[in-house]
Design an enzyme around this catalytic site. Structure first.
Site, PDB file in Angstrom:
ATOM      1  N   LYS A  29       0.840  -1.218   0.000  1.00 46.82           N
ATOM      2  CA  LYS A  29       0.000   0.000   0.000  1.00 46.82           C
ATOM      3  C   LYS A  29       0.866   1.256   0.000  1.00 46.82           C
ATOM      4  O   LYS A  29       0.635   2.185  -0.769  1.00 46.82           O
ATOM      5  CB  LYS A  29      -0.901  -0.017   1.241  1.00 46.82           C
ATOM      6  CG  LYS A  29      -1.620   1.304   1.465  1.00 46.82           C
ATOM      7  CD  LYS A  29      -2.249   1.425   2.838  1.00 46.82           C
ATOM      8  CE  LYS A  29      -1.288   1.727   3.947  1.00 46.82           C
ATOM      9  NZ  LYS A  29      -1.379   2.949   4.691  1.00 46.82           N
ATOM     10  N   ASN A  30       1.884   1.276   0.870  1.00 46.45           N
ATOM     11  CA  ASN A  30       2.643   2.518   1.032  1.00 46.45           C
ATOM     12  C   ASN A  30       3.608   2.790  -0.120  1.00 46.45           C
ATOM     13  O   ASN A  30       4.191   3.870  -0.197  1.00 46.45           O
ATOM     14  CB  ASN A  30       3.368   2.530   2.389  1.00 46.45           C
ATOM     15  CG  ASN A  30       2.375   2.719   3.531  1.00 46.45           C
ATOM     16  OD1 ASN A  30       1.224   3.092   3.309  1.00 46.45           O
ATOM     17  ND2 ASN A  30       2.802   2.448   4.754  1.00 46.45           N
ATOM     18  N   CYS A  39      -4.484   7.769   9.817  1.00 43.65           N
ATOM     19  CA  CYS A  39      -4.730   7.154  11.124  1.00 43.65           C
ATOM     20  C   CYS A  39      -4.401   8.144  12.242  1.00 43.65           C
ATOM     21  O   CYS A  39      -3.478   8.951  12.127  1.00 43.65           O
ATOM     22  CB  CYS A  39      -3.850   5.919  11.279  1.00 43.65           C
ATOM     23  SG  CYS A  39      -4.448   4.496  10.381  1.00 43.65           S
ATOM     24  N   ARG A  44       0.825  14.704  13.014  1.00 41.63           N
ATOM     25  CA  ARG A  44       1.378  14.348  11.708  1.00 41.63           C
ATOM     26  C   ARG A  44       1.783  15.611  10.962  1.00 41.63           C
ATOM     27  O   ARG A  44       1.090  16.098  10.066  1.00 41.63           O
ATOM     28  CB  ARG A  44       0.375  13.467  10.960  1.00 41.63           C
ATOM     29  CG  ARG A  44      -0.006  12.260  11.818  1.00 41.63           C
ATOM     30  CD  ARG A  44      -0.676  11.161  11.075  1.00 41.63           C
ATOM     31  NE  ARG A  44       0.206  10.449  10.177  1.00 41.63           N
ATOM     32  CZ  ARG A  44      -0.119   9.344   9.541  1.00 41.63           C
ATOM     33  NH1 ARG A  44      -1.304   8.819   9.717  1.00 41.63           N
ATOM     34  NH2 ARG A  44       0.728   8.749   8.734  1.00 41.63           N
ATOM     35  N   ASP A  59       5.086   0.307  11.898  1.00 44.26           N
ATOM     36  CA  ASP A  59       3.859  -0.300  11.379  1.00 44.26           C
ATOM     37  C   ASP A  59       3.728  -1.782  11.757  1.00 44.26           C
ATOM     38  O   ASP A  59       2.743  -2.432  11.407  1.00 44.26           O
ATOM     39  CB  ASP A  59       3.783  -0.130   9.850  1.00 44.26           C
ATOM     40  CG  ASP A  59       3.640   1.343   9.460  1.00 44.26           C
ATOM     41  OD1 ASP A  59       3.335   2.163  10.339  1.00 44.26           O
ATOM     42  OD2 ASP A  59       3.841   1.666   8.272  1.00 44.26           O
ATOM     43  N   ARG A 114      -8.436  -0.106   5.102  1.00 48.77           N
ATOM     44  CA  ARG A 114      -7.583   0.898   4.457  1.00 48.77           C
ATOM     45  C   ARG A 114      -6.310   0.281   3.891  1.00 48.77           C
ATOM     46  O   ARG A 114      -5.756   0.799   2.910  1.00 48.77           O
ATOM     47  CB  ARG A 114      -7.187   1.983   5.466  1.00 48.77           C
ATOM     48  CG  ARG A 114      -8.343   2.863   5.886  1.00 48.77           C
ATOM     49  CD  ARG A 114      -7.866   3.994   6.741  1.00 48.77           C
ATOM     50  NE  ARG A 114      -6.664   4.563   6.138  1.00 48.77           N
ATOM     51  CZ  ARG A 114      -5.753   5.240   6.794  1.00 48.77           C
ATOM     52  NH1 ARG A 114      -5.882   5.429   8.075  1.00 48.77           N
ATOM     53  NH2 ARG A 114      -4.697   5.720   6.173  1.00 48.77           N
TER      54      ARG A 114
HETATM   55  C1  EPZ Z   1       4.411   6.888   6.376  1.00 47.64           C
HETATM   56  O1  EPZ Z   1       3.750   7.968   7.005  1.00 47.64           O
HETATM   57  C2  EPZ Z   1       3.440   5.740   6.323  1.00 47.64           C
HETATM   58  N1  EPZ Z   1       2.257   6.178   5.563  1.00 47.64           N
HETATM   59  C3  EPZ Z   1       3.045   5.313   7.731  1.00 47.64           C
HETATM   60  O2  EPZ Z   1       2.274   4.137   7.583  1.00 47.64           O
HETATM   61  C4  EPZ Z   1       4.290   4.953   8.545  1.00 47.64           C
HETATM   62  O3  EPZ Z   1       3.923   4.713   9.878  1.00 47.64           O
HETATM   63  C5  EPZ Z   1       5.295   6.111   8.502  1.00 47.64           C
HETATM   64  O4  EPZ Z   1       5.566   6.480   7.124  1.00 47.64           O
HETATM   65  C6  EPZ Z   1       6.613   5.779   9.163  1.00 47.64           C
HETATM   66  O5  EPZ Z   1       7.179   4.642   8.543  1.00 47.64           O
HETATM   67  C7  EPZ Z   1       2.274   6.123   4.246  1.00 47.64           C
HETATM   68  O6  EPZ Z   1       3.237   5.706   3.624  1.00 47.64           O
HETATM   69  C8  EPZ Z   1       1.044   6.557   3.535  1.00 47.64           C
HETATM   70  P1  EPZ Z   1       6.768  10.179   8.181  1.00 47.64           P
HETATM   71  P2  EPZ Z   1       4.340   9.419   6.909  1.00 47.64           P
HETATM   72  O7  EPZ Z   1       6.659  11.438   7.443  1.00 47.64           O
HETATM   73  O8  EPZ Z   1       5.022   9.596   5.614  1.00 47.64           O
HETATM   74  C9  EPZ Z   1       7.518  13.398  11.709  1.00 47.64           C
HETATM   75  C10 EPZ Z   1       0.504   2.644   8.050  1.00 47.64           C
HETATM   76  O9  EPZ Z   1       0.068   2.044   9.049  1.00 47.64           O
HETATM   77  N2  EPZ Z   1       7.391  14.390  10.645  1.00 47.64           N
HETATM   78  O10 EPZ Z   1       7.904   9.266   7.907  1.00 47.64           O
HETATM   79  O11 EPZ Z   1       3.262  10.368   7.264  1.00 47.64           O
HETATM   80  C11 EPZ Z   1       6.190  12.712  12.000  1.00 47.64           C
HETATM   81  O12 EPZ Z   1       5.396  13.459  12.890  1.00 47.64           O
HETATM   82  C12 EPZ Z   1       0.985   4.067   8.161  1.00 47.64           C
HETATM   83  O13 EPZ Z   1       0.547   2.156   6.895  1.00 47.64           O
HETATM   84  C13 EPZ Z   1       7.677  15.710  10.924  1.00 47.64           C
HETATM   85  O14 EPZ Z   1       8.004  16.078  12.062  1.00 47.64           O
HETATM   86  O15 EPZ Z   1       5.405   9.378   8.083  1.00 47.64           O
HETATM   87  C14 EPZ Z   1       6.653  11.376  12.549  1.00 47.64           C
HETATM   88  O16 EPZ Z   1       6.942  11.505  13.897  1.00 47.64           O
HETATM   89  C15 EPZ Z   1       0.557   4.828   9.312  1.00 47.64           C
HETATM   90  N3  EPZ Z   1       7.564  16.630   9.919  1.00 47.64           N
HETATM   91  C16 EPZ Z   1       7.942  11.093  11.778  1.00 47.64           C
HETATM   92  O17 EPZ Z   1       8.369  12.355  11.264  1.00 47.64           O
HETATM   93  C17 EPZ Z   1       7.204  16.277   8.655  1.00 47.64           C
HETATM   94  O18 EPZ Z   1       7.122  17.162   7.777  1.00 47.64           O
HETATM   95  C18 EPZ Z   1       7.824  10.120  10.614  1.00 47.64           C
HETATM   96  O19 EPZ Z   1       6.771  10.540   9.743  1.00 47.64           O
HETATM   97  C19 EPZ Z   1       6.931  14.925   8.379  1.00 47.64           C
HETATM   98  C20 EPZ Z   1       7.038  13.999   9.394  1.00 47.64           C
END
Ligand code: EPZ
Length: 419
Positions: A22-23, A117, A122, A306, A398
């Site tokens: 999915k991701n 989620c 986020r 995840d 989802r």
């Molecule tokens: C992706 O989310 C995945 N979603 C998530 O999968 C997964 O948990 C996550 O990566 C981490 O591996 C999709 O791919 C659609 P991040 P994403 O940006 O991209 C902080 C699932 O169950 N951050 O890597 O939104 C953030 O708050 C899901 O399939 C900032 O501070 O995650 C977090 O603490 C849920 N500023 C960390 O970084 C930003 O601009 C990682 O977030 C962006 C992120």
């Protein structure tokens, strides 16, 4: 209300086939509209998030043709609207991939602020920082984010936090910027590599994906023509690996990339399970009570957030006291309250949880609080004594295709029923 009804107690035995990730599929679909030529995407998971994204793509004028359940033909030459909005798309996190894709191709995009989620704050500051570095202005108003540029110019971008989404968005926009972009402290997840490979098959020039420095030489336009198959889902495979251990079963997981699962394999071996890795399969079995462990979730190649909840189920019945530190999301222990209703003894506070292993879980009515929590509760129901009812199935839909059917084939007594 729909629910999963599970009568627990059967060990899981047999084979399961893993679908497309999915991701990885989500950014690949968004990126497919960056060319005016037709693109064929195969091994696409048929899950709610990808379907919502495809509907949103069609909504702005992308031609989307379903060839079969897992294959879709996309043509983005007739896009007439650079605003992506709507109730469904608001609910998915991946809606923000339209920003990078449309900004790269049309130098403008307006997208409803992303949902997803409820697992923590986020933030999208790193996405915004990246777009601005490439020369765009970014404004947020009335729940929408607009990124716009007269033209995009390559830049040196150092991410303050390792972010999957920001790495992907910057990579897409930079693919069509003028000159070279370097992303430092980039995310290294398998889906980052998959997107880079996909963009490269369309004529992009991206190197270093899978390391923490990605270099993108912008090209004038992207082409289509070739078909692309989405990488197997690392998290779906990991879910079944941990289900095998929790149920003291024996599962062969087919069509997976074993390298992507090395950190899970290492933990399974550490707690007393067994793993045999083949070329594109993993056999996981366990014939005794798993032992305690300490887990810290980290960006790839660390233990994935995840799979944290699914590992939590294993540790809830492990011998001894285990600790999980969740370093990515601050609200990813909501599932522990549900597991406690089933007899687990878990205390969570902030980003840590302590698991006092119990001998057994007992069936109960529980609520899926997010996608991976839902998968974890299914595993909990399968290993529990008696009947478990799981509500809020929308979360699970989802990201998992036919999950109940896959578990049923492995011997679980699970039905999706209307109350
Ligand atoms: C992706 O989310 C995945 N979603 C998530 O999968 C997964 O948990 C996550 O990566 C981490 O591996 C999709 O791919 C659609 P991040 P994403 O940006 O991209 C902080 C699932 O169950 N951050 O890597 O939104 C953030 O708050 C899901 O399939 C900032 O501070 O995650 C977090 O603490 C849920 N500023 C960390 O970084 C930003 O601009 C990682 O977030 C962006 C992120």
């Amino acid at each position: 209300m729909e629910q999963y009804a599970i009568n627990g107690g059967n060990p899981l035995v047999g084979e399961v086939e893993i679908g497309g990730a999915k991701n990885a599929a989500l950014p690949i679909l968004a990126a497919s509209l960056m060319t005016d030529e037709t693109v064929l995407i195969e091994n696409m998971p048929d899950v709610r998030d990808t379907n919502i994204l495809l509907d949103a793509m069609a909504g702005i004028g992308t031609h989307v043709e379903r060839v079969d359940r897992h294959t879709v033909k996309i043509n983005g030459s007739l896009i007439h609207d650079l605003t992506v909005n709507g109730d469904s798309v608001k609910k998915i996190r991946a809606s923000y991939y339209f920003l990078g894709a449309l900004l790269g191709k049309y130098k403008k995009a307006t997208v409803v602020l992303p949902g997803g989620c409820d697992i923590g704050c986020r933030a999208i500051d790193q996405h915004i920082k990246g777009f601005k570095a490439l020369g765009a202005t970014v404004e947020i108003a009335h729940g929408m984010i607009t990124a716009e540029a007269s033209h995009l110019c390559g830049a040196h971008i150092y991410l303050d936090v390792v972010s999957v989404g920001a790495t992907i968005n910057i990579m897409m926009a930079a693919a069509l910027a003028e000159g070279r972009t370097t992303i430092e402290n980039a995310a290294k997840e398998p889906h980052i590599v998959d997107l880079a490979n996909f963009l490269n098959t369309m004529g992009a020039d991206i190197r270093g994906a899978g390391t923490d420095v990605i270099k993108i030489n912008g090209v004038e336009k992207l082409t289509g023509g070739k078909s692309y198959s989405v990488v197997p889902d690392q998290i779906e495979a990991g879910t079944f690996m941990l289900a095998a251990v929790a149920s003291r079963g024996d599962i062969t997981i087919r069509n997976c990339i074993t390298k992507h699962l090395e950190c899970v394999t290492a933990k399974i071996l550490e707690i007393g399970g067994n793993v045999e890795a083949g070329e594109d399969f993993l056999r996981v079995w366990c014939d005794k009570r798993p032992s305690k462990a300490t887990i810290k979730t980290l960006p790839y190649p660390g233990f994935p957030t995840d799979l944290q909840a699914q590992m939590g189920v294993v540790l809830s019945i492990a011998d001894g006291t285990s600790i999980i530190n969740e370093s990515i999301w601050e609200s990813r222990f909501q599932y522990t309250n549900e597991l406690n209703k089933m007899g687990a003894q878990i205390t969570s506070q902030g980003k840590s949880a302590i698991f006092e292993g119990v001998e057994k879980l007992y069936g109960a009515s529980v609520y899926s609080t997010d996608l991976r929590a839902g998968a974890a509760l299914i595993i909990a129901g399968i290993i529990a004594e008696g009947r478990t009812e799981i509500y809020n199935l929308g979360h699970i839909d989802r990201g998992y295709e036919n999950i109940e059917e896959k578990f049923r084939k492995l011997g679980a007594n699970i039905e999706r029923v209307q109350e």
